[in-house]
Design a protein around this motif. Structure first.
Motif, PDB file in Angstrom:
ATOM      1  N   SER A   1       6.753  -2.215   1.017  1.00 12.47           N
ATOM      2  CA  SER A   1       6.569  -2.111  -0.432  1.00 12.47           C
ATOM      3  C   SER A   1       5.200  -2.642  -0.843  1.00 12.47           C
ATOM      4  O   SER A   1       4.670  -3.585  -0.252  1.00 12.47           O
ATOM      5  CB  SER A   1       7.657  -2.900  -1.158  1.00 12.47           C
ATOM      6  OG  SER A   1       8.931  -2.363  -0.869  1.00 12.47           O
ATOM      7  N   ALA A   2       4.633  -2.024  -1.868  1.00 11.37           N
ATOM      8  CA  ALA A   2       3.339  -2.459  -2.386  1.00 11.37           C
ATOM      9  C   ALA A   2       3.319  -2.254  -3.893  1.00 11.37           C
ATOM     10  O   ALA A   2       3.962  -1.350  -4.419  1.00 11.37           O
ATOM     11  CB  ALA A   2       2.202  -1.692  -1.734  1.00 11.37           C
ATOM     12  N   SER A   3       2.583  -3.106  -4.601  1.00 12.39           N
ATOM     13  CA  SER A   3       2.503  -3.003  -6.054  1.00 12.39           C
ATOM     14  C   SER A   3       1.425  -2.021  -6.495  1.00 12.39           C
ATOM     15  O   SER A   3       1.330  -1.700  -7.683  1.00 12.39           O
ATOM     16  CB  SER A   3       2.225  -4.377  -6.670  1.00 12.39           C
ATOM     17  OG  SER A   3       1.028  -4.922  -6.158  1.00 12.39           O
ATOM     18  N   TYR A   4       0.607  -1.563  -5.567  1.00 15.69           N
ATOM     19  CA  TYR A   4      -0.389  -0.537  -5.838  1.00 15.69           C
ATOM     20  C   TYR A   4      -0.134   0.573  -4.825  1.00 15.69           C
ATOM     21  O   TYR A   4       0.965   0.688  -4.275  1.00 15.69           O
ATOM     22  CB  TYR A   4      -1.796  -1.137  -5.718  1.00 15.69           C
ATOM     23  CG  TYR A   4      -2.909  -0.275  -6.271  1.00 15.69           C
ATOM     24  CD1 TYR A   4      -2.978   0.013  -7.626  1.00 15.69           C
ATOM     25  CD2 TYR A   4      -3.886   0.240  -5.430  1.00 15.69           C
ATOM     26  CE1 TYR A   4      -4.011   0.799  -8.137  1.00 15.69           C
ATOM     27  CE2 TYR A   4      -4.915   1.010  -5.921  1.00 15.69           C
ATOM     28  CZ  TYR A   4      -4.977   1.297  -7.277  1.00 15.69           C
ATOM     29  OH  TYR A   4      -5.995   2.068  -7.761  1.00 15.69           O
TER      30      TYR A   4
ATOM     31  N   SER B   1       8.637   1.223  -1.232  1.00 11.10           N
ATOM     32  CA  SER B   1       8.158   1.944  -2.417  1.00 11.10           C
ATOM     33  C   SER B   1       6.773   1.460  -2.834  1.00 11.10           C
ATOM     34  O   SER B   1       6.341   0.357  -2.501  1.00 11.10           O
ATOM     35  CB  SER B   1       9.141   1.740  -3.575  1.00 11.10           C
ATOM     36  OG  SER B   1      10.425   2.215  -3.243  1.00 11.10           O
ATOM     37  N   ALA B   2       6.091   2.317  -3.603  1.00 16.17           N
ATOM     38  CA  ALA B   2       4.788   2.003  -4.169  1.00 16.17           C
ATOM     39  C   ALA B   2       4.526   2.990  -5.295  1.00 16.17           C
ATOM     40  O   ALA B   2       5.125   4.064  -5.330  1.00 16.17           O
ATOM     41  CB  ALA B   2       3.696   2.101  -3.113  1.00 16.17           C
ATOM     42  N   PRO B   3       3.649   2.679  -6.236  1.00 13.62           N
ATOM     43  CA  PRO B   3       3.313   3.665  -7.269  1.00 13.62           C
ATOM     44  C   PRO B   3       2.843   4.990  -6.664  1.00 13.62           C
ATOM     45  O   PRO B   3       3.143   6.058  -7.191  1.00 13.62           O
ATOM     46  CB  PRO B   3       2.205   2.966  -8.059  1.00 13.62           C
ATOM     47  CG  PRO B   3       2.502   1.512  -7.896  1.00 13.62           C
ATOM     48  CD  PRO B   3       3.010   1.380  -6.490  1.00 13.62           C
ATOM     49  N   ALA B   4       2.105   4.914  -5.565  1.00  9.64           N
ATOM     50  CA  ALA B   4       1.683   6.110  -4.826  1.00  9.64           C
ATOM     51  C   ALA B   4       1.574   5.727  -3.367  1.00  9.64           C
ATOM     52  O   ALA B   4       1.275   4.566  -3.031  1.00  9.64           O
ATOM     53  CB  ALA B   4       0.343   6.627  -5.335  1.00  9.64           C
ATOM     54  N   HIS B   5       1.824   6.682  -2.492  1.00 12.03           N
ATOM     55  CA  HIS B   5       1.552   6.377  -1.086  1.00 12.03           C
ATOM     56  C   HIS B   5       0.056   6.425  -0.833  1.00 12.03           C
ATOM     57  O   HIS B   5      -0.507   5.536  -0.195  1.00 12.03           O
ATOM     58  CB  HIS B   5       2.269   7.350  -0.159  1.00 12.03           C
ATOM     59  CG  HIS B   5       1.842   7.181   1.272  1.00 12.03           C
ATOM     60  ND1 HIS B   5       2.049   5.999   1.960  1.00 12.03           N
ATOM     61  CD2 HIS B   5       1.163   8.014   2.131  1.00 12.03           C
ATOM     62  CE1 HIS B   5       1.542   6.116   3.175  1.00 12.03           C
ATOM     63  NE2 HIS B   5       0.992   7.319   3.299  1.00 12.03           N
ATOM     64  N   VAL B   6      -0.603   7.475  -1.335  1.00 13.64           N
ATOM     65  CA  VAL B   6      -2.026   7.628  -1.099  1.00 13.64           C
ATOM     66  C   VAL B   6      -2.724   7.904  -2.427  1.00 13.64           C
ATOM     67  O   VAL B   6      -2.257   8.698  -3.243  1.00 13.64           O
ATOM     68  CB  VAL B   6      -2.290   8.746  -0.062  1.00 13.64           C
ATOM     69  CG1 VAL B   6      -1.737  10.083  -0.521  1.00 13.64           C
ATOM     70  CG2 VAL B   6      -3.761   8.849   0.280  1.00 13.64           C
ATOM     71  N   TYR B   7      -3.834   7.224  -2.656  1.00 13.50           N
ATOM     72  CA  TYR B   7      -4.565   7.318  -3.924  1.00 13.50           C
ATOM     73  C   TYR B   7      -6.053   7.494  -3.644  1.00 13.50           C
ATOM     74  O   TYR B   7      -6.619   6.869  -2.744  1.00 13.50           O
ATOM     75  CB  TYR B   7      -4.359   6.056  -4.757  1.00 13.50           C
ATOM     76  CG  TYR B   7      -5.284   5.967  -5.954  1.00 13.50           C
ATOM     77  CD1 TYR B   7      -5.030   6.691  -7.109  1.00 13.50           C
ATOM     78  CD2 TYR B   7      -6.430   5.181  -5.909  1.00 13.50           C
ATOM     79  CE1 TYR B   7      -5.884   6.631  -8.205  1.00 13.50           C
ATOM     80  CE2 TYR B   7      -7.299   5.107  -6.996  1.00 13.50           C
ATOM     81  CZ  TYR B   7      -7.016   5.846  -8.141  1.00 13.50           C
ATOM     82  OH  TYR B   7      -7.870   5.777  -9.211  1.00 13.50           O
ATOM     83  N   ALA B   8      -6.703   8.336  -4.450  1.00 14.54           N
ATOM     84  CA  ALA B   8      -8.157   8.485  -4.402  1.00 14.54           C
ATOM     85  C   ALA B   8      -8.692   8.539  -5.824  1.00 14.54           C
ATOM     86  O   ALA B   8      -8.155   9.256  -6.676  1.00 14.54           O
ATOM     87  CB  ALA B   8      -8.543   9.745  -3.639  1.00 14.54           C
ATOM     88  N   GLY B   9      -9.739   7.784  -6.090  1.00 15.07           N
ATOM     89  CA  GLY B   9     -10.336   7.783  -7.420  1.00 15.07           C
ATOM     90  C   GLY B   9     -11.822   7.498  -7.346  1.00 15.07           C
ATOM     91  O   GLY B   9     -12.344   7.016  -6.334  1.00 15.07           O
ATOM     92  N   THR B  10     -12.530   7.796  -8.427  1.00 23.81           N
ATOM     93  CA  THR B  10     -13.972   7.563  -8.565  1.00 23.81           C
ATOM     94  C   THR B  10     -14.747   7.984  -7.316  1.00 23.81           C
ATOM     95  O   THR B  10     -15.526   7.227  -6.748  1.00 23.81           O
ATOM     96  CB  THR B  10     -14.274   6.091  -8.900  1.00 23.81           C
ATOM     97  OG1 THR B  10     -13.702   5.238  -7.878  1.00 23.81           O
ATOM     98  CG2 THR B  10     -13.718   5.705 -10.249  1.00 23.81           C
ATOM     99  N   GLY B  11     -14.507   9.226  -6.897  1.00 28.75           N
ATOM    100  CA  GLY B  11     -15.263   9.773  -5.779  1.00 28.75           C
ATOM    101  C   GLY B  11     -14.760   9.407  -4.407  1.00 28.75           C
ATOM    102  O   GLY B  11     -15.369   9.786  -3.405  1.00 28.75           O
ATOM    103  N   GLY B  12     -13.650   8.684  -4.319  1.00 25.62           N
ATOM    104  CA  GLY B  12     -13.092   8.338  -3.015  1.00 25.62           C
ATOM    105  C   GLY B  12     -12.402   9.524  -2.368  1.00 25.62           C
ATOM    106  O   GLY B  12     -11.990  10.469  -3.032  1.00 25.62           O
ATOM    107  N   SER B  13     -12.265   9.465  -1.040  1.00 23.08           N
ATOM    108  CA  SER B  13     -11.607  10.517  -0.280  1.00 23.08           C
ATOM    109  C   SER B  13     -10.538   9.896   0.602  1.00 23.08           C
ATOM    110  O   SER B  13     -10.837   9.078   1.481  1.00 23.08           O
ATOM    111  CB  SER B  13     -12.628  11.267   0.588  1.00 23.08           C
ATOM    112  OG  SER B  13     -11.979  12.202   1.424  1.00 23.08           O
TER     113      SER B  13
END
Length: 292
Positions: A177-180, A202-214
């Motif tokens: 589990s993760a909070s992010y 659980s987590a809000p998302a398993h994988v996240y990309a933002g501000t130009g991240g891949s």
């Protein structure tokens, strides 16, 4: 123009080495009379000429050298090994941090090294759940890192990268589990799955990309156990971030939206259908977000 003599640290001051003298470095000396001490005094990194392995054990000691897999030789903390590994000029070689089975309550911070090598943080490849870590994070680093054979279960994001050219690969990892997000790449950071992944929390998302991240998770075997929930979406991309998630095989199930893309973020699945990613609800698109 006459050439200057080499500088030496003499009585606390840097002075020209007298003609005929040599820098005092002794194999059995102490402080600045050892090779390591002289490098430290002059602010010089050791340049690797071969791969190197450091060992971490719960019964180790951070006062050890870390170079042998025993209680009298191994480090006690992974962070100590990371700090030592990052102190080198990698010179194209790998430094492997081999972690023995156990629980390590550390929020790991990756460090910057030089020399176009890689720092490998490795637990138990055949039984990743036997090596339990807190979290792994890197900020403003360009050194390549690999995390494998571990179980990550706490922290705001268990693998999180930010800033330009940060790069981390992972495989044979169990996510709790993760909070992010379990895995996050921002500000041109890059994450990539290079082996099987198990999602057990659980987590809000398993994988996240933002501000130009891949964030890349391609052609991987992904196993979900215990029906984890993803409140935002299994894959989440926004602000020019890109989640590349094509070619995976999923077993098990999760709940929550399958994806969320907004503010010109992209979730790329190679033309797979809307129900390809794990989840129990339709994904969402907003303000230029794409799912393709």
């Amino acid at each position: 123009m006459a050439l200057r003599r080499p500088l030496a640290l003499i009585a606390g001051l840097f002075r020209e080495l007298p003609v005929g003298d040599a820098v005092p470095v002794e194999a059995g000396g102490t402080g600045a009379t050892t090779a390591a001490g002289a490098r430290d005094a002059l602010g010089v990194r050791e340049k690797l000429t071969a791969p190197r392995t450091y060992y971490v054990r719960t019964d180790g000691n951070d006062g050890n050298t870390g170079l042998s897999n025993s209680s009298g030789g191994a480090f006690a903390t992974i962070q100590k090994a990371i700090d030592v590994a990052a102190s080198f000029d990698l010179n194209g070689f790998a430094v492997t941090i081999q972690i023995a089975d156990g629980t390590y309550a550390e929020a790991l911070v990756l460090r910057q090294a030089i020399g176009d090598g890689v720092i490998v943080i490795r637990g138990n490849l055949s039984a990743p759940a036997n090596v339990v870590l807190n979290s792994v994070a890197g900020t403003s680093i360009s050194t390549k890192h690999t995390v494998e054979g571990v179980s990550l279960s706490q922290g705001s994001a268990v693998i999180r990268l930010s800033s330009v050219r940060s790069d981390i690969a992972y495989g044979a990892v169990v996510f709790g589990s993760a909070s992010y997000a379990h895995v996050a790449a921002t500000a041109a950071g890059r994450t990539s799955a290079i082996g099987p992944v198990t999602i057990a929390g659980s987590a809000p998302a398993h994988v996240y990309a933002g501000t130009g991240g891949s964030a890349e998770m391609r052609s991987s075997a992904v196993t979900l156990t215990g029906t984890p929930m993803f409140a935002t979406g299994f894959a989440h991309a926004q602000i020019l971030g890109a989640v590349l998630a094509d070619g995976n095989t999923f077993s098990g199930s999760g709940t929550g939206p399958r994806y969320a893309a907004a503010l010109n973020g992209i979730v790329f699945v190679g033309g797979a259908g809307a129900t390809y990613l794990p989840g129990s609800a339709t994904g969402t698109l907003a303000t230029g977000g794409q799912y393709a």
